[in-house]
Scaffold this motif. Sequence first.
Motif, PDB file in Angstrom:
ATOM      1  N   ARG A 107      12.488   0.764  -2.400  1.00  0.00           N
ATOM      2  CA  ARG A 107      12.219   0.777  -0.953  1.00  0.00           C
ATOM      3  C   ARG A 107      12.779  -0.467  -0.247  1.00  0.00           C
ATOM      4  NH1 ARG A 107       5.698   0.118  -0.496  1.00  0.00           N
ATOM      5  NH2 ARG A 107       5.754   1.564  -2.251  1.00  0.00           N
ATOM      6  N   PHE A 127       8.564   4.890   5.704  1.00  0.00           N
ATOM      7  CA  PHE A 127       7.158   4.580   5.953  1.00  0.00           C
ATOM      8  C   PHE A 127       6.430   5.747   6.621  1.00  0.00           C
ATOM      9  CE2 PHE A 127       9.095   0.384   5.582  1.00  0.00           C
ATOM     10  CZ  PHE A 127       8.211  -0.233   4.709  1.00  0.00           C
ATOM     11  N   TYR A 170       5.944   8.281   3.661  1.00  0.00           N
ATOM     12  CA  TYR A 170       5.116   7.634   2.639  1.00  0.00           C
ATOM     13  C   TYR A 170       3.661   7.550   3.090  1.00  0.00           C
ATOM     14  CZ  TYR A 170       3.594   4.036  -0.698  1.00  0.00           C
ATOM     15  OH  TYR A 170       2.930   3.339  -1.670  1.00  0.00           O
ATOM     16  N   SER A 171       3.446   7.147   4.335  1.00  0.00           N
ATOM     17  CA  SER A 171       2.074   7.038   4.836  1.00  0.00           C
ATOM     18  C   SER A 171       1.414   8.401   4.947  1.00  0.00           C
ATOM     19  CB  SER A 171       2.066   6.328   6.195  1.00  0.00           C
ATOM     20  OG  SER A 171       2.815   7.044   7.153  1.00  0.00           O
ATOM     21  N   GLN A 218       0.032   9.582   1.546  1.00  0.00           N
ATOM     22  CA  GLN A 218      -0.999   8.820   0.858  1.00  0.00           C
ATOM     23  C   GLN A 218      -2.302   9.608   0.645  1.00  0.00           C
ATOM     24  OE1 GLN A 218      -0.851   5.632  -0.643  1.00  0.00           O
ATOM     25  NE2 GLN A 218       1.293   6.193  -0.406  1.00  0.00           N
ATOM     26  N   GLY A 275      10.130   9.055   0.525  1.00  0.00           N
ATOM     27  CA  GLY A 275       8.776   8.610   0.879  1.00  0.00           C
ATOM     28  C   GLY A 275       7.716   9.593   0.429  1.00  0.00           C
ATOM     29  N   GLY A 311       4.734   8.730  -2.415  1.00  0.00           N
ATOM     30  CA  GLY A 311       3.382   8.682  -1.870  1.00  0.00           C
ATOM     31  C   GLY A 311       2.245   8.747  -2.880  1.00  0.00           C
ATOM     32  N   ASN A 318      -2.758  -5.781   5.926  1.00  0.00           N
ATOM     33  CA  ASN A 318      -1.358  -5.373   6.006  1.00  0.00           C
ATOM     34  C   ASN A 318      -0.704  -5.754   7.333  1.00  0.00           C
ATOM     35  OD1 ASN A 318      -1.501  -4.293   3.440  1.00  0.00           O
ATOM     36  ND2 ASN A 318      -0.416  -2.434   3.995  1.00  0.00           N
ATOM     37  N   TYR A 367       2.674  -7.616   6.534  1.00  0.00           N
ATOM     38  CA  TYR A 367       3.933  -7.078   7.039  1.00  0.00           C
ATOM     39  C   TYR A 367       4.445  -7.864   8.246  1.00  0.00           C
ATOM     40  CZ  TYR A 367       3.957  -3.014   3.970  1.00  0.00           C
ATOM     41  OH  TYR A 367       4.010  -2.206   2.867  1.00  0.00           O
ATOM     42  N   THR A 423      -4.761   3.279   1.300  1.00  0.00           N
ATOM     43  CA  THR A 423      -3.346   2.923   1.329  1.00  0.00           C
ATOM     44  C   THR A 423      -2.664   3.499   2.562  1.00  0.00           C
ATOM     45  OG1 THR A 423      -3.326   2.910  -1.090  1.00  0.00           O
ATOM     46  CG2 THR A 423      -1.198   2.937   0.004  1.00  0.00           C
ATOM     47  N   GLN A 433      -0.325   1.514   5.268  1.00  0.00           N
ATOM     48  CA  GLN A 433       1.046   1.834   5.662  1.00  0.00           C
ATOM     49  C   GLN A 433       1.170   2.011   7.178  1.00  0.00           C
ATOM     50  OE1 GLN A 433       3.577   1.561   3.556  1.00  0.00           O
ATOM     51  NE2 GLN A 433       1.976   0.927   2.131  1.00  0.00           N
ATOM     52  N   GLY A 482       1.597  -1.295   8.395  1.00  0.00           N
ATOM     53  CA  GLY A 482       2.952  -1.758   8.146  1.00  0.00           C
ATOM     54  C   GLY A 482       3.924  -1.333   9.223  1.00  0.00           C
TER      55      GLY A 482
END
Length: 412
Positions: free
Chosen positions: A28, A57, A60-61, A64, A111, A115, A227, A231, A348, A352, A355
């Motif tokens: 990533r 992101f 990926y988010s 989660q 992503g 995840g 975060n 970040y 998580t 994200q 982030g």
Amino acid sequence: MQLYASNKRKIMISGLLFVGMILSFFDRVAINVGIIPIAEEFHLTTSQTGILISIFFVSYSLMQPLGGWMTDKYGARVMVTVSLFSWSLFTVMTGFAWSFMSLLFIRFLFGLGEGPFYPASMSTIRDNFPEEERGRANSFFLSAQNIGGILGTALAASMVVAFGWRGMFTIAGILGILASFGIWFILKPQGNQKVKKDKPKQKKVALKLLFKIENIWKLITFKFISNIINYGLITWMPIYLVKEKGVDLIAAGGLLAIPYIFGFLMFNVSGWLLDKHMANREKYLAAAGALLSAIFLFLMSNATSIALIITYLTLNSVALSFFGTVLYTIIIKYSPKELTGSASGLVTFAGQIAGAVSPLALGLIISLFNDSYNAAFLFLVILALLGTIVAVSIKNNQAQPAKEYEKTTTIV
């Protein structure tokens, strides 16, 4: 009575999860290096470059909480392997992209593939390590983020020069695919860990039970705050050093590697502290980390030399290492086994989202206060103090199976 893995097998599991996390962060972060030749080849605009970096992101988010739920439903072994294999496959595919749109689509899939890895890894640690060892196992796993961050910049740059950006992604993806096969075989139940043949399939998990866990909102809030700070620093410190302090870009990259190194060490030290001295008192280590972070951020904003700035930034990295270690240790120690993956995924997910929000928020603050970085640092100091309050308010208790709290409220 649950029997855990042998010492030899626990070492192998820890090692493979550690490698998986390194590959996760390498894949990533490497896009930040690879984007330079990619932008030249595809003639990308600045906005297209930003979208290409950010798209990961988004997917990926979104993955989660779903990845955590899938872990609880299908099992950690399946989801760890599927996640590592799929994101590694998409990493290989990145090297074969033929246009901006194809690359954007592949990074979105990347992503989605990555995840489930985080929550599935949390469940893997819980399944194979007794409670008194989970803090160390968790912190060792999380410390790989720092190694992945370093390699994702320094090593990735060397690989781009040697093999081109396509070669870099192809090599990284192949390594991940090989690691996924290793994880699949290592996580196969063996000896006294084998399940009974007549054991029913893993039951479906009601996601509504997550919100009966009393501390879930506190854990989500704490992760979001931590975060925002983490970040925010990752995004703006290079710009701060180069533009505000006049540090050479290459020198800034070298200086910013120092906090990663100390963060890696302290992740593992904090895990040892959690297991040996902080049982049922984990929240106090989190609170101490948040309070120290506020102090070091304030000192850093008023530092008069580059040496002092890097010193306080490194100390802040040490303090931040307590955040993640404590947070996920609380989840894998005290959350119901049936919901470990879901709880990890939900927390998580919040991280994200932070982030994605943090760089924009700090940029807006800097602009509103006439390019004042001190205003941004003060914002982070206030958040760290708020995190201290949230951490102290967390309640600890022994874990209970999901069936015991379907009609009650359970403390994580």
